[in-house]
Design an enzyme around this catalytic site. Structure first.
Site, PDB file in Angstrom:
ATOM      1  CE1 TYR A   1     116.245  40.097 -35.493  1.00  0.00           C
ATOM      2  CE2 TYR A   1     114.855  38.364 -34.598  1.00  0.00           C
ATOM      3  CZ  TYR A   1     115.774  39.386 -34.416  1.00  0.00           C
ATOM      4  OH  TYR A   1     116.207  39.692 -33.148  1.00  0.00           O
ATOM      5  CD  GLU A   2     113.480  43.336 -43.686  1.00  0.00           C
ATOM      6  OE1 GLU A   2     113.719  44.164 -42.790  1.00  0.00           O
ATOM      7  OE2 GLU A   2     113.206  43.658 -44.827  1.00  0.00           O
ATOM      8  CB  SER A   3     115.701  36.995 -43.740  1.00  0.00           C
ATOM      9  OG  SER A   3     116.520  38.064 -44.113  1.00  0.00           O
TER      10      SER A   3
END
Lengths: 313, 257, 313, 257
Positions: free
Chosen positions: D51-53
Site C-alpha cells: 500500500y502506497e503510504s
C-alpha cells in the site's frame, strides 16, 4: 516474478550461501559503514578463494582490506579505504602502490556519493543528483567507468548539480540484528547506507544475530529495512560482525582491531592473520571458538532497552 | 621548553572551542571527537553533534573510536543513515561546521586525503574522501586539522579531494557549491584563518613554537596576521577532562602513561 | 544558526502556533497521506481565517477540502483531491468548477512526484529524477510554475528521465505520536511522505498526542523522523487527527467522515459544518468536548505492543 | 435476470483472481482491496500486498477503508513511506501488478481520473492522479477497474492522467517508461484484454450482459475475442467471504442490508 519459496530453505550455512550466490567476478556490495560489517560472510568469501570480485562500499576498513589482501578483490568502487583511528589500511596500500598481491583499480566517490549511487540503483533510476564532488578531483580521474559523473545545469534554476550514476550490485551482503524465517530484516542503531545498498542488489544475503519468530518482526514493522521477498538467503551468525559492533548484541573488540592493524603492517603478518583467523578456521563457529567464550562474554552488550510502543488501532 | 600539555591536547581543545553553543556540528574521527566532547561539556551544551553514519544529537558516554561507534547511539535524539545525516542535514545547509583532516593543504584551504604522488602510481595511497568531500562541500564552514610540515602545506596539491576555496574568490559559487569553505586550520604549530582573498594566514602560534618555525613548515610565503599572538593554552579543566574522562587510554592523544 | 532555545517555550497552544507561524500567503505543507492529518492545527488555521495560503500535499482529502471551502487556500500543489472511498471532495469541486468560494489554481503531480519534490527541497537539491509523469498530461498543463517538469536524456544511459522541481514550504504542519520537550519527533505506522515533507519546510509546527520525557525518545532514537532543533513549535493535541487515525492512539471515526461527505454535498451543508465543528468551537479541546468522551473512548486504540529492543553496547 | 450476486461483487472477485500466488501487488482503495483480501485467503497466500503510504506485506484483519488505514499496519512485514513503496519497490520494478480506477479509458488503456471536459473549465473536476500515474507508469502490469458506459470508454480522453499504451506499440519505451502497461480492464459489464497491437478487446461478458450491450457502451468499435465467453461467476466461498468477512457493512459493495 514468482516470489514463492520454501521458507525454511532460506536459512542456510555461510558456506552454502557464499557458494550459491557469490561467483568469481561478482559485483559485491558489502554492508555497514563503520558498524555491522558482515565479517562471517566476508571471511567465508575469502575462505572459498573467490576471484575478480568488484567490491562496492562507502567506507572500506578491515573488510575491504582483507579481501584486497587475500586477492579476492581487484576492483573497488567506494570512498574511504583505511582503518579509521587505527591508521592506514596496509593491504590496500600494498596492492595500490606495489601490486601486491595484485593490482587493484578504484573508482572513487565520496561517502555520500556512494550512498546516492546505491539509492539511484535501488530506486530504478540511472542517476541521483548531489551538490558534492563539484570542483574536486574526484570527478577528474575515472578508472572503471567511461563516464563517472556529469555536471548538469539545472533546468529550473540554472545552478550546477552533480549527477552520479547508479551503482548496481549483483549481490549484497549485510549484517543485521535479526530477521524472521522469511527474511524480513530488522536493523537498529546507525543505518549507514545499508537500506539503499541492499536494495541496489539483485540478490541479498543477510547474516543475522538471530532468527526470531515472525510475530516479533510483525509487531514492530517500522524496524524492517528490507522485506523478506527481497532476501534470498539468511545465515545465522551470532557475533558475525566481530571485531565490529552490533547494537544491542556486542561492543567492538578494540584489541582485535589493534592486532589486525599491527599484524598487517607486513605482508607476512597479513598472511599469518589469514592463516590464523580465516583459512585456519573452518567456519564462523570455529572462529568464535577460537576467540573463546570468555572474550565473547566480555564483549556482550549491556542492557539498554527501548520502551514498547502501541501499534494497535 | 616542556609544556604541561601535548600539542595534540592543545589541538583537541581548540577544535572544541570552534563549536559555539547552539550550533550543529558534523564530527569526524579523532581529535574533533574529543573537541566535541569538551565543547558539549563546557561551553556549548546546546550544540548538536552529527555523525555521518546517521547519529543526530549524540551524547556518548565514552569517546567514540569511529563515526560508527555504537556508543554514539544510546541517548541520541535521532538515528538515520547517510541520507539523513548528509543528504538532509548537511546538503540542505543545516550544519554550521564540520571537521576535516588533511594530508596536504594549499593556500586556499583545498585538501588532499587521497594520494601522495601521481594518482595512478603514488608514493603513498591514502584513505581517500570518505565523508570529507561532502563535509567540505556542504557545511557552512569547516575546520581543518592536521599535523603540519612543509610537505603538507604545499603550493600544489597532488590531488584535490575536498574543495576549500579552490582558486579563490567566487570559485566555489562558479563550480556550483552552495556555500561554505574553510574557517580555520588547526595544526600542531598554530592556528590559521582566511583573509578577504580567501588565502590562509597565521592567527596564532602555539606556546613554544616560533613564527620562524611556522614559516619553515609552509611551502609558500605564509601571511601573518598583524594581530598574531600566542595560542591560548588549555584550561586545567579541559586537560583534566581529556586525560581522565575522554581519552584515558590515549587512543587519540597518544601514549601518556 | 543559533539553535539555542528556551526549551519549555516550544510547547504552545494551537492558537499561538498558528498566529505565530502561519501567515496569509504562506506556502503550507500539511502532513499525512490518508493518516495522521494535523486537523487540530488545520482547524485553527480556518478559525483564524487565514488567506491566500498555498497548500502543498500528496493526497488532499478532508484537510484540503475544508481549507478550500473555507476560502483559506487559493493555490494547491498536489496529486489527489477526494474523499477516498467516500467519494468526491465537494468544496474542491465547487471551487474548481464554479469558483465558490473562490477560484483555485492547482499544479498537479502524482503522489510520488510530490514526495520526490519534497525530498529534493529537504535535500537541498533543485530537483529529483523520477520515471513517472512521462508521456502523461501531468506535465502538459502548468499553472503555477513556468517550468513544471523537465525531461532529461540521462547522460549515462541515454534513457529519458523526468526531473521534478523541489517543492519548498514556508511552514510544515504535521501530526505525530509523540515528541519530547525539545521537539524530537517520533512517528510509527505508515510514514507517508512526512519525513520529507517536514524537512522541506523552513518552519515545522508539530501537533502530538503527547509530550514524553526525553529518556523515552532517546531510548529509541530510530523512531525519530525529525530532530528537535528543526521543530519550532509543539502543540499537544490528543485526538488531533480526528476523524483520521493515529496508530496506537485511536481508530478512524467513519461516522464522522460519512457525515462530512454528506454535509458538504451542498455549500450550505459545508457552512453548517464549519459553524458546528470549527467556528463554533474555540479550540481543539472544545472540539473534543463536543465529540464527547464516550465517542472518544470508543475510538481509542486497542493494545498491540512492540517488544523492547536493546540499544546497549 | 437476477443474479445471485452483484456486478460489484463479480468485479471484486475478478480483481482478486488477477493476483497470482507469490506475486507482489500494489493495492488501491476500493474493490481491489476486497480482491486482495480474497486472493490472500484463497489462491494466493504468498502474494505480497503493498500500500502506497508505506505498508509492505500487509495482513489486515478488517477491510481497509483507505490506503492509509491503520488496520494495515499491525502484522505487516515492513513499514516505510512513499519512498519505499513507490520509489524503491514500484519504480525499481519489483511490483508485478497494480490496480487503478478510471473515469475515462481509451482503446490503448490510457486513463483519465482528472477532469471531464476542458482542463481549466471542466464539467466535473475529479480527484486527479494520486498514485495512479506512478502505478500505471511503473508496475509490471496494471489492472484497470471502472463502471462502464459509453462516456467512459472514449475515443479521446479529456486528460491523460495515467499512461496505458499511449499511442500503441513502442510508445511507452519512446517516452521513457521502463516497463508495464495494462493487462486487463474489469468493468461491471465484462473483462477486456489487449492484443498484439496493444488495443483493447473483449475477453468475457458478465452473466446477464450481452455483447450487444457491451458494444453500446464503448465509443469505438470494440474488438471481440474469437474465444469470447461468459465471465466465470464467483464461487460460493468467494461470496461468503466478501459478504460476511470483508465488507459486511457494504462500504465498497453497496448497501446489502
Amino acid at each position: 516474478m514468482n516470489r514463492i519459496r520454501k521458507v525454511s530453505s532460506k536459512i542456510i550455512s555461510e558456506q552454502e550461501a557464499v557458494e550459491t550466490f557469490v561467483k568469481d567476478g561478482t559485483r559485491l556490495r558489502s554492508g555497514g559503514i563503520a558498524v555491522r560489517k558482515p565479517f562471517a560472510l566476508l571471511n567465508e568469501v575469502v575462505r572459498q578463494r573467490k576471484k575478480d570480485i568488484t567490491l562496492l562500499l562507502s567506507g572500506f576498513t578491515e573488510d575491504g582490506d582483507i579481501l584486497v589482501g587475500a586477492g579476492v578483490v581487484n576492483k573497488l568502487e567506494g570512498s574511504y579505504f583505511g582503518l579509521e583511528a587505527l591508521g592506514l589500511a596496509h593491504n590496500y596500500r600494498r596492492a595500490y602502490e606495489q601490486g601486491i598481491p595484485q593490482k587493484i583499480l578504484i573508482e572513487e566517490y565520496s561517502n555520500f556519493g556512494m550512498t546516492m549511487r546505491f539509492m539511484a540503483a535501488a530506486m530504478g533510476l540511472p542517476f541521483m543528483p548531489t551538490k558534492t564532488h563539484l570542483g574536486s578531483d574526484l570527478v577528474k580521474y575515472n578508472v572503471l567507468r567511461e563516464k563517472k559523473a556529469h555536471v548538469l545545469e539545472d533546468p529550473f534554476t540554472g545552478e550546477k548539480v552533480m549527477l552520479l550514476p547508479a551503482c548496481h550490485a549483483d549481490v549484497a551482503l549485510v549484517h543485521a540484528q535479526r530477521c524472521d524465517a522469511d527474511g524480513n530484516l530488522q536493523v537498529w542503531g546507525q543505518i549507514g547506507d545499508d537500506e539503499w545498498g541492499c536494495r541496489a542488489a539483485k540478490v541479498v544475503v543477510a547474516e543475522v544475530e538471530e532468527v526470531v519468530d515472525e510475530s516479533i518482526i510483525r509487531r514492530d514493522p517500522n524496524r524492517t529495512i528490507l522485506p523478506g521477498f527481497m532476501v534470498d538467503a539468511i545465515v545465522i551468525a551470532p557475533f558475525g560482525s566481530h571485531p565490529y559492533q552490533c547494537q544491542g548484541y556486542y561492543d567492538l573488540d578494540l584489541e582485535f582491531r589493534k592486532m589486525y592493524a599491527s599484524m598487517t603492517k607486513t605482508r607476512e603478518g597479513f598472511l599469518q592473520y589469514l592463516e590464523d583467523w580465516i583459512y585456519g578456521v573452518d567456519s564462523h563457529q570455529e572462529y568464535l571458538k577460537k576467540l573463546g567464550s570468555e572474550r565473547l562474554e566480555r564483549l556482550k552488550a549491556k542492557p539498554y532497552f527501548s520502551e514498547p510502543v502501541n501499534y494497535g488501532y | 621548553m616542556t609544556l604541561p600539555y601535548t600539542l595534540a591536547e592543545l589541538m583537541a581543545v581548540h577544535a572544541g572551542r570552534q563549536i559555539k553553543d547552539g550550533e550543529v556540528a558534523f564530527i569526524g574521527t579523532g581529535l574533533p571527537m574529543l573537541g566535541a566532547m569538551l565543547a558539549k561539556r563546557l561551553h556549548a551544551p546546546h550544540a548538536v553533534m552529527i555523525y555521518e553514519s546517521g547519529v543526530i544529537d549524540a551524547r556518548p558516554k565514552r569517546t567514540p573510536i569511529s563515526i560508527g561507534d555504537a556508543c554514539l547511539v544510546p541517548d541520541s535524539a535521532m538515528l538515520g543513515g547517510l541520507v539523513e545525516a548528509i543528504g538532509f542535514l548537511l546538503q540542505a545547509g543545516h550544519v554550521d561546521l564540520g571537521f576535516i583532516g588533511a594530508a596536504q593543504i594549499d593556500i586556499h584551504g583545498n585538501i588532499n586525503t587521497s594520494v601522495i604522488g601521481e594518482y595512478h602510481h603514488p608514493q603513498v595511497r591514502l584513505p581517500g574522501s570518505g565523508g570529507a568531500n561532502d563535509i567540505g562541500s556542504l557545511a557552512q564552514r569547516i575546520v581543518i586539522m592536521l599535523a603540519q610540515d612543509k610537505r603538507k602545506f604545499v603550493e600544489k596539491l597532488d590531488y584535490l579531494t575536498t574543495p576549500g576555496y579552490l582558486w579563490g574568490k567566487g570559485a566555489r559559487q562558479e563550480v556550483g557549491l552552495p556555500r561554505g569553505g574553510p574557517a580555520k586550520v588547526i595544526t600542531n604549530l598554530g592556528i590559521y584563518g582566511f583573509d578577504e582573498n580567501l588565502e590562509m594566514y597565521l592567527e596564532s602560534y602555539h606556546p613554544g613554537i616560533t613564527i620562524e618555525k611556522i614559516k619553515e613548515n609552509v611551502s609558500w610565503d605564509i601571511k601573518i596576521s598583524p594581530q598574531v599572538q600566542e595560542t591560548e593554552p588549555p584550561t586545567p579543566e579541559e586537560l583534566r577532562l581529556l586525560r581522565e574522562e575522554f581519552d584515558p587510554q590515549g587512543i587519540f592523544l597518544g601514549g601518556r602513561e
